[in-house]
Design an enzyme around this catalytic site. Structure first.
Site, PDB file in Angstrom:
ATOM      1  CB  ALA A   1      -0.945  -0.008   1.201  1.00 18.10           C
TER       2      ALA A   1
ATOM      3  CB  ALA B   1       0.901   6.680  -4.238  1.00 18.85           C
TER       4      ALA B   1
ATOM      5  N   GLY C   1      -2.184   2.046  -3.746  1.00 16.77           N
ATOM      6  CA  GLY C   1      -2.784   1.105  -2.811  1.00 16.77           C
ATOM      7  C   GLY C   1      -3.452   1.776  -1.630  1.00 16.77           C
TER       8      GLY C   1
ATOM      9  CE  LYS D   1      -1.921   2.476 -16.044  1.00 20.69           C
ATOM     10  NZ  LYS D   1      -2.006   2.170 -14.603  1.00 20.69           N
TER      11      LYS D   1
ATOM     12  CB  SER E   1       4.915   4.864 -11.695  1.00 16.24           C
ATOM     13  OG  SER E   1       4.732   4.017 -12.809  1.00 16.24           O
TER      14      SER E   1
ATOM     15  CD  GLU F   1       6.245  -1.060 -12.502  1.00 13.96           C
ATOM     16  OE1 GLU F   1       5.555  -2.029 -12.157  1.00 13.96           O
ATOM     17  OE2 GLU F   1       5.778   0.070 -12.745  1.00 13.96           O
TER      18      GLU F   1
END
Length: 342
Positions: free
Chosen positions: A26, A28, A30, A225, A289, A301
Site C-alpha cells: 500500500a 500511493a 494502494g 493502458k 511512475s 519497471e
C-alpha cells in the site's frame, strides 16, 4: 462467511457484501484504494512499511482529494502473518516488488482467496489461461525469474487488474489523489470467464467510488493502458517532463503519433479488438511512475513497460524503429543509475 468460489455467496453487508480485503504494497495507489474500500464498509488491511506504516498505525490512513480530506482506520502491518486470511488480496506492488509477494502471501490465503494483480505493463501471468482467440505471446519467462510466482500462486487465484489513478504519498500516512475524475480499477479472470467473485468485487469497487465496469477481455484492458505507458511514459523518463509537458512540447508534435502508431500495431496484432490510442485528449500534469522511480532511485519497471512490449513486436515480425530507439535509451538510462540490470 468469506468470499468464496464462483457459485457461493457471502453475507450482505452495509449496502453490499462486506469483504476482508488486503492491499499488499500500500503505497500511493494502494493507500487510495484502501481508504475508499474501508470507507465503503469493508474490513481493509494493508501490508506496508517504513514511516508510512508507522503514521497509519498512529493516526489512520488519510486521503486528500482537492480541498477535502477523509481518514480511514485500517489494519496495517509489515508482516502479513499478523493480518490473517483474506477474501481478496489486491497487490498494488510494482513488478519489481513482486518477490516480496511470493515470500509474504501465504498467511493471507484462505481456501478461495483471490489475488488481484493491479500493476502496470505486461503481467507475469499473461500466458496463463490465455483464451484460444489470442495469438501466443513471446517467451515471457524473464517476467518471473525462476518461475517463483507460478509456483506460489495457483491459476485459480489469479485476477487481472488494470488501475487508472494518479496518486502521491505527500507525507507519511497521507496520500493525495491527483485524478479526482478518473479513478478506475478494471478486473477480470485470467481466462476471461464470468464469475461470481468478479461480479462481487466490481460491486465493491463501484460502491467505493472506484469505477469498475464490466469488461470481456482483461488483456485488452492491459494493452489499452500500456499503449500510453510504452510511449508517453518513456518520453517522460527521457525528458524529465510530466505527461502534459511532453504532450504540449512542440518538439514532440510528430514524434508522439509515430510512437503511438507503432504501439497500436503491436497491440492490434495480439488483440484485434483493442481501441486505437491517438494523441487526442488531455494529459495529466503528473510524472508517471517510471519517471518517479528514476528520480527517487527505485528499481524501475523496465521489463514490463519496455522489454516485454518489444518482445511482442519482434515475435510478431513488426518493425518498430521509434519504440526501439526510446526503449534502448530508457534501458541505458536506468542501467547508468543502477536501477536496472536486465
Amino acid at each position: 462467511m468469506l468470499l468464496t468460489g464462483a457459485n457461493q455467496k457471502i453475507n450482505p453487508g452495509r449496502g453490499n457484501h462486506i469483504m476482508r480485503i488486503c492491499i499488499f504494497g500500500a503505497g500511493a495507489v494502494g493507500s487510495h484504494l484502501a481508504v475508499r474500500l474501508a470507507r465503503a464498509g469493508h474490513e481493509v488491511s494493508c501490508v506496508m512499511r517504513g514511516p508510512h506504516l508507522e503514521a497509519v498505525r498512529a493516526n489512520g490512513l488519510k486521503l486528500r482529494v482537492g480541498e477535502a480530506e477523509v481518514c480511514a482506520k485500517v489494519r496495517a502491518s509489515g508482516d502479513p502473518a499478523q493480518l490473517g486470511p483474506q477474501d481478496v488480496v489486491i497487490s498494488t506492488l510494482k513488478a519489481t516488488g513482486l518477490p516480496g509477494l511470493v515470500s509474504g502471501i501465504a498467511p493471507l490465503l484462505g481456501e478461495n482467496t483471490a489475488i488481484v494483480f493491479a500493476q502496470n505493463g505486461i503481467p507475469w501471468w499473461y500466458n496463463i489461461g490465455l483464451p484460444p482467440r489470442h495469438p501466443a505471446p513471446p517467451d515471457l519467462a524473464f517476467l518471473d525469474p525462476g518461475a517463483r510466482l507460478r509456483k506460489a500462486i495457483a491459476k485459480e487465484r489469479i485476477v487481472g487488474g488494470v488501475v487508472f489513478s494518479s496518486n502521491e504519498v505527500v507525507e507519511p500516512g497521507v496520500v493525495e489523489n491527483l485524478s479526482p475524475d478518473r479513478n478506475r480499477l478494471l478486473v477480470g479472470e485470467c481466462d476471461d470467464r464470468t464469475s461470481e467473485r468478479i461480479s462481487q468485487l466490481r460491486a465493491a469497487l463501484n460502491e467505493a467510488k472506484l469505477d469498475s465496469p464490466p469488461i470481456s477481455d482483461i488483456r485488452e484492458a492491459i494493452w489499452s493502458k500500456l499503449l500510453t505507458n510504452m510511449s508517453l511514459s518513456v518520453l517522460c523518463l527521457l525528458t524529465g517532463l510530466t505527461a502534459r509537458g511532453v504532450r504540449n512540447d512542440p518538439a514532440f508534435t510528430d514524434v508522439i503519433p509515430r510512437l503511438l502508431n507503432e504501439a497500436n500495431e503491436i497491440a492490434l496484432h495480439y488483440i484485434p479488438e483493442v481501441k486505437r490510442v491517438t494523441r487526442s485528449g488531455p494529459a495529466p500534469n503528473h510524472k508517471p511512475s517510471l519517471l518517479q522511480d528514476y528520480e527517487l532511485g527505485r528499481a524501475m519497471e523496465i521489463d514490463v513497460l519496455v522489454k516485454a512490449p518489444s518482445a511482442f513486436a519482434h515475435a510478431a515480425g513488426l518493425s518498430t524503429p521509434s519504440l526501439d530507439l526510446i526503449a534502448a535509451l530508457a534501458i541505458q538510462k536506468a542501467r547508468d543509475k543502477g536501477l536496472y540490470s536486465g
